[in-house]
Design a protein around this motif. Sequence first.
Motif, PDB file in Angstrom:
ATOM      1  N   TYR A  42       0.840  -1.206   0.000  1.00 24.82           N
ATOM      2  CA  TYR A  42       0.000   0.000   0.000  1.00 24.82           C
ATOM      3  C   TYR A  42       0.874   1.253   0.000  1.00 24.82           C
ATOM      4  CZ  TYR A  42      -3.578   3.366   1.496  1.00 24.82           C
ATOM      5  OH  TYR A  42      -4.425   4.458   1.579  1.00 24.82           O
ATOM      6  N   VAL A  43       1.881   1.274   0.893  1.00 18.88           N
ATOM      7  CA  VAL A  43       2.718   2.476   1.003  1.00 18.88           C
ATOM      8  C   VAL A  43       3.604   2.625  -0.236  1.00 18.88           C
ATOM      9  CG1 VAL A  43       4.751   1.610   2.296  1.00 18.88           C
ATOM     10  CG2 VAL A  43       3.930   3.897   2.720  1.00 18.88           C
ATOM     11  N   GLU A  44       4.029   1.514  -0.810  1.00 18.37           N
ATOM     12  CA  GLU A  44       4.841   1.572  -2.034  1.00 18.37           C
ATOM     13  C   GLU A  44       4.037   2.243  -3.156  1.00 18.37           C
ATOM     14  OE1 GLU A  44       6.060  -2.280  -3.486  1.00 18.37           O
ATOM     15  OE2 GLU A  44       6.906  -1.405  -5.311  1.00 18.37           O
ATOM     16  N   ALA A  45       2.799   1.806  -3.350  1.00 16.22           N
ATOM     17  CA  ALA A  45       1.945   2.400  -4.389  1.00 16.22           C
ATOM     18  C   ALA A  45       1.653   3.869  -4.082  1.00 16.22           C
ATOM     19  CB  ALA A  45       0.637   1.615  -4.493  1.00 16.22           C
ATOM     20  N   ALA A  46       1.424   4.163  -2.815  1.00 16.24           N
ATOM     21  CA  ALA A  46       1.042   5.531  -2.418  1.00 16.24           C
ATOM     22  C   ALA A  46       2.201   6.516  -2.599  1.00 16.24           C
ATOM     23  CB  ALA A  46       0.567   5.529  -0.965  1.00 16.24           C
ATOM     24  N   ILE A  47       3.444   6.020  -2.507  1.00 16.00           N
ATOM     25  CA  ILE A  47       4.614   6.883  -2.759  1.00 16.00           C
ATOM     26  C   ILE A  47       4.859   6.971  -4.264  1.00 16.00           C
ATOM     27  CG2 ILE A  47       7.108   7.185  -2.422  1.00 16.00           C
ATOM     28  CD1 ILE A  47       6.834   5.528   0.189  1.00 16.00           C
ATOM     29  N   ARG A  48       4.779   5.819  -4.957  1.00 14.52           N
ATOM     30  CA  ARG A  48       5.140   5.749  -6.384  1.00 14.52           C
ATOM     31  C   ARG A  48       4.231   6.625  -7.243  1.00 14.52           C
ATOM     32  NH1 ARG A  48       4.297   0.314  -7.304  1.00 14.52           N
ATOM     33  NH2 ARG A  48       2.175   0.943  -7.803  1.00 14.52           N
ATOM     34  N   ASP A  49       2.923   6.555  -7.027  1.00 13.19           N
ATOM     35  CA  ASP A  49       1.979   7.327  -7.846  1.00 13.19           C
ATOM     36  C   ASP A  49       1.653   8.633  -7.125  1.00 13.19           C
ATOM     37  OD1 ASP A  49       2.016   5.242  -9.605  1.00 13.19           O
ATOM     38  OD2 ASP A  49       0.245   4.283  -8.762  1.00 13.19           O
ATOM     39  N   GLY A  50       2.680   9.458  -6.928  1.00  7.22           N
ATOM     40  CA  GLY A  50       2.557  10.650  -6.094  1.00  7.22           C
ATOM     41  C   GLY A  50       1.557  11.678  -6.612  1.00  7.22           C
ATOM     42  N   ILE A  51       1.074  12.495  -5.710  1.00  7.67           N
ATOM     43  CA  ILE A  51       0.179  13.608  -6.054  1.00  7.67           C
ATOM     44  C   ILE A  51       0.880  14.909  -5.656  1.00  7.67           C
ATOM     45  CG2 ILE A  51      -2.040  12.395  -5.981  1.00  7.67           C
ATOM     46  CD1 ILE A  51      -2.298  13.233  -3.030  1.00  7.67           C
ATOM     47  N   ILE A  52       0.578  15.983  -6.387  1.00 10.74           N
ATOM     48  CA  ILE A  52       1.212  17.271  -6.111  1.00 10.74           C
ATOM     49  C   ILE A  52       0.310  18.055  -5.151  1.00 10.74           C
ATOM     50  CG2 ILE A  52       2.244  19.360  -7.101  1.00 10.74           C
ATOM     51  CD1 ILE A  52       3.514  16.790  -8.186  1.00 10.74           C
ATOM     52  N   VAL A  53       0.716  18.080  -3.897  1.00  8.99           N
ATOM     53  CA  VAL A  53      -0.006  18.834  -2.855  1.00  8.99           C
ATOM     54  C   VAL A  53       1.038  19.516  -1.993  1.00  8.99           C
ATOM     55  CG1 VAL A  53      -1.496  18.662  -0.810  1.00  8.99           C
ATOM     56  CG2 VAL A  53      -1.983  17.225  -2.808  1.00  8.99           C
ATOM     57  N   GLY A  54       0.958  20.818  -1.842  1.00 10.45           N
ATOM     58  CA  GLY A  54       1.890  21.544  -0.989  1.00 10.45           C
ATOM     59  C   GLY A  54       3.242  21.754  -1.661  1.00 10.45           C
ATOM     60  N   HIS A  55       4.160  22.415  -0.929  1.00  8.59           N
ATOM     61  CA  HIS A  55       5.433  22.854  -1.506  1.00  8.59           C
ATOM     62  C   HIS A  55       6.643  22.186  -0.870  1.00  8.59           C
ATOM     63  CE1 HIS A  55       2.451  25.935  -2.452  1.00  8.59           C
ATOM     64  NE2 HIS A  55       3.136  26.086  -3.574  1.00  8.59           N
ATOM     65  N   GLY A  56       6.425  21.269   0.071  1.00  3.93           N
ATOM     66  CA  GLY A  56       7.553  20.615   0.746  1.00  3.93           C
ATOM     67  C   GLY A  56       7.453  19.103   0.647  1.00  3.93           C
ATOM     68  N   HIS A  57       7.515  18.439   1.812  1.00  5.23           N
ATOM     69  CA  HIS A  57       7.372  16.981   1.853  1.00  5.23           C
ATOM     70  C   HIS A  57       5.892  16.647   1.676  1.00  5.23           C
ATOM     71  CE1 HIS A  57      11.497  16.050   2.933  1.00  5.23           C
ATOM     72  NE2 HIS A  57      11.465  17.040   3.815  1.00  5.23           N
ATOM     73  N   GLY A  58       5.499  16.455   0.414  1.00  6.47           N
ATOM     74  CA  GLY A  58       4.083  16.293   0.097  1.00  6.47           C
ATOM     75  C   GLY A  58       3.515  14.978   0.607  1.00  6.47           C
ATOM     76  N   PRO A  59       2.170  14.916   0.712  1.00  6.86           N
ATOM     77  CA  PRO A  59       1.498  13.716   1.205  1.00  6.86           C
ATOM     78  C   PRO A  59       1.449  12.612   0.153  1.00  6.86           C
ATOM     79  CG  PRO A  59      -0.120  15.331   0.561  1.00  6.86           C
ATOM     80  CD  PRO A  59       1.221  15.992   0.388  1.00  6.86           C
ATOM     81  N   LEU A  60       0.983  11.447   0.562  1.00  7.28           N
ATOM     82  CA  LEU A  60       0.924  10.268  -0.312  1.00  7.28           C
ATOM     83  C   LEU A  60      -0.423  10.191  -1.031  1.00  7.28           C
ATOM     84  CD1 LEU A  60       2.547   7.596   2.042  1.00  7.28           C
ATOM     85  CD2 LEU A  60       3.618   9.390   0.643  1.00  7.28           C
ATOM     86  N   ASN A  61      -0.456   9.286  -2.012  1.00 12.04           N
ATOM     87  CA  ASN A  61      -1.662   9.072  -2.801  1.00 12.04           C
ATOM     88  C   ASN A  61      -2.414   7.860  -2.240  1.00 12.04           C
ATOM     89  OD1 ASN A  61      -3.588   8.447  -4.669  1.00 12.04           O
ATOM     90  ND2 ASN A  61      -2.210   8.466  -6.437  1.00 12.04           N
ATOM     91  N   HIS A  62      -3.475   8.145  -1.490  1.00 13.21           N
ATOM     92  CA  HIS A  62      -4.213   7.049  -0.833  1.00 13.21           C
ATOM     93  C   HIS A  62      -5.185   6.336  -1.768  1.00 13.21           C
ATOM     94  CE1 HIS A  62      -2.558   7.567   3.153  1.00 13.21           C
ATOM     95  NE2 HIS A  62      -2.538   8.857   2.890  1.00 13.21           N
ATOM     96  N   TRP A  63      -5.260   6.775  -3.020  1.00 18.47           N
ATOM     97  CA  TRP A  63      -6.098   6.071  -3.992  1.00 18.47           C
ATOM     98  C   TRP A  63      -5.275   5.069  -4.811  1.00 18.47           C
ATOM     99  CZ3 TRP A  63      -6.200  11.485  -3.435  1.00 18.47           C
ATOM    100  CH2 TRP A  63      -7.343  11.982  -2.805  1.00 18.47           C
ATOM    101  N   ALA A  64      -3.937   5.216  -4.763  1.00 17.53           N
ATOM    102  CA  ALA A  64      -3.076   4.487  -5.708  1.00 17.53           C
ATOM    103  C   ALA A  64      -3.214   2.968  -5.589  1.00 17.53           C
ATOM    104  CB  ALA A  64      -1.618   4.890  -5.490  1.00 17.53           C
ATOM    105  N   TYR A  65      -3.240   2.456  -4.365  1.00 20.09           N
ATOM    106  CA  TYR A  65      -3.247   0.996  -4.178  1.00 20.09           C
ATOM    107  C   TYR A  65      -4.522   0.389  -4.782  1.00 20.09           C
ATOM    108  CZ  TYR A  65      -2.774  -3.474  -1.694  1.00 20.09           C
ATOM    109  OH  TYR A  65      -2.674  -4.813  -1.377  1.00 20.09           O
ATOM    110  N   ALA A  66      -5.664   1.018  -4.521  1.00 25.21           N
ATOM    111  CA  ALA A  66      -6.926   0.505  -5.076  1.00 25.21           C
ATOM    112  C   ALA A  66      -6.965   0.702  -6.592  1.00 25.21           C
ATOM    113  CB  ALA A  66      -8.107   1.203  -4.410  1.00 25.21           C
ATOM    114  N   GLU A  67      -6.467   1.855  -7.052  1.00 28.26           N
ATOM    115  CA  GLU A  67      -6.510   2.118  -8.502  1.00 28.26           C
ATOM    116  C   GLU A  67      -5.608   1.158  -9.274  1.00 28.26           C
ATOM    117  OE1 GLU A  67      -5.758   6.323  -8.863  1.00 28.26           O
ATOM    118  OE2 GLU A  67      -7.836   6.830  -8.333  1.00 28.26           O
ATOM    119  N   ALA A  68      -4.615   0.573  -8.581  1.00 28.44           N
ATOM    120  CA  ALA A  68      -3.751  -0.418  -9.239  1.00 28.44           C
ATOM    121  C   ALA A  68      -4.430  -1.788  -9.300  1.00 28.44           C
ATOM    122  CB  ALA A  68      -2.419  -0.528  -8.497  1.00 28.44           C
ATOM    123  N   GLY A  69      -5.684  -1.850  -8.846  1.00 27.44           N
ATOM    124  CA  GLY A  69      -6.462  -3.078  -8.995  1.00 27.44           C
ATOM    125  C   GLY A  69      -6.490  -3.975  -7.777  1.00 27.44           C
TER     126      GLY A  69
END
Length: 273
Positions: free
Chosen positions: A244-271
Motif C-alpha cells: 500500500y505504502v509503495e503504491a502511495a509513494i510511487r503514484d505521487g500527487i502534487i499537494v503543498g510545496h515541501g514533503h508532500g502527502p501520499l496518494n491514498h487512492w493508488a493501491y486501489a486504482e492499481a487493482g
Amino acid sequence: MTELTQFPQALSIAGSDSGGGAGMQADLNTITARHVFATTVLVAITAQNTIGVQDSMALPPAMIDAQFASIAADLDIRACKTGMLADVPTVRAVVRNLKQYDLGPLTVDPVMIAKGGASLLTEDAVAVVRDELLPLATLVTPNLPEAEKLSGITIKTAQDMQDAADYFRGIGAQNVIIKGGHLTEEPVASDFVLLADGSSFWMTAPRVNTVRTHGTGDTLSACITAELAKGATMADAIRTGKAYVEAAIRDGIIVGHGHGPLNHWAYAEAGND
Ligand SMILES: Nc1ncnc2c1ncn2[C@@H]1O[C@H](COP(=O)(O)OP(=O)(O)OP(=O)(O)O)[C@@H](O)[C@H]1O
Ligand SMILES: Cc1ncc(CO)c(N)n1
C-alpha cells in the motif's frame, strides 16, 4: 435469520496534522481506503503543513481518558495503533487506557521527529515509551533514527537492523518492523520484519526518488492496523502495508510545496482489493 456482524473497526491514537499528510489524517485516509471504519483518540494538535511544524499542543490527559471511555462504551475495536504521543503525561495516559480496555492488537509507531525535523515527542518521554508502552505492543514499527534512540544501537548495516529488531523483541514487543526508509543512498527501500514466532524476512521495494514522503510511516502502520482489524495474519497485514505504502509513494500527487502527502487512492486504482 441472518446474523448481523459488526463492520470492522479500528482505532488511531495520534496527533492531528493540519496539513493532512501525516498523523491522524494519514491514519484516517489509510484505514478508510482499506474498507475499515476508523475511530480516533486525538492526543495532540499540530499546526503543520508539508513544509514543517509551526506549532503544537498536547491535549489534557483527562480528555484522552474521556475519548477512550466513549469508544470502549460503544464500539467494537478490533485493532489499534499509536502515532505522535507528545510528552510524558500523554504517553502515560495512553498506556493507562490501553491496559484498561481490550482494543485488539496494538501497533506502536514510535513517532519522534517530523520529516521537516520538528520534535513530536519530548526527550524525557522516550524512556517512558520504551519501558511502559513497548511491552504492550503487538507490533512496533520504528524508523532508523527511532530504533537507534530507543535501542542505543547505531544502525548502519542490515545486521544492525536485525540486532535492533532482536532488542525490541527482548523488551516485550511481539513483532517488529525496522523501517529502512531513511537509508536514502540505497536504491531500494528495505524493511526488516521479525515475527512473534521468531521467523523473519526482508521487504524490499524500489526507492522512489521523491520528497513527497510525508506520512509514510503513519500510512504503513495504519494499513497494517486496518488489515489486522479485518482478521489478517500479522505477516499478511505487514505485506499489504508495504504494498500500500509503495503504491502511495510511487503514484505521487502534487499537494503543498515541501514533503508532500501520499496518494491514498493508488493501491486501489492499481487493482488491489
Ligand atoms: N522514497 C521511498 N521509496 C519507496 N519506499 C519508501 C521511500 N521512503 C520510505 N519508504 C518506505 O515507506 C515506509 C515508511 O518508512 P519510513 O522510514 O519513511 O518511515 P517514517 O520515517 O516513520 O515516516 P514518517 O515519519 O514520514 O511517517 C517503509 O516501508 C519504507 O521502506
Ligand atoms: C501529527 C503528526 N504525527 C506524526 C507525524 C510523523 O509522520 C507527523 N509529521 N505529524
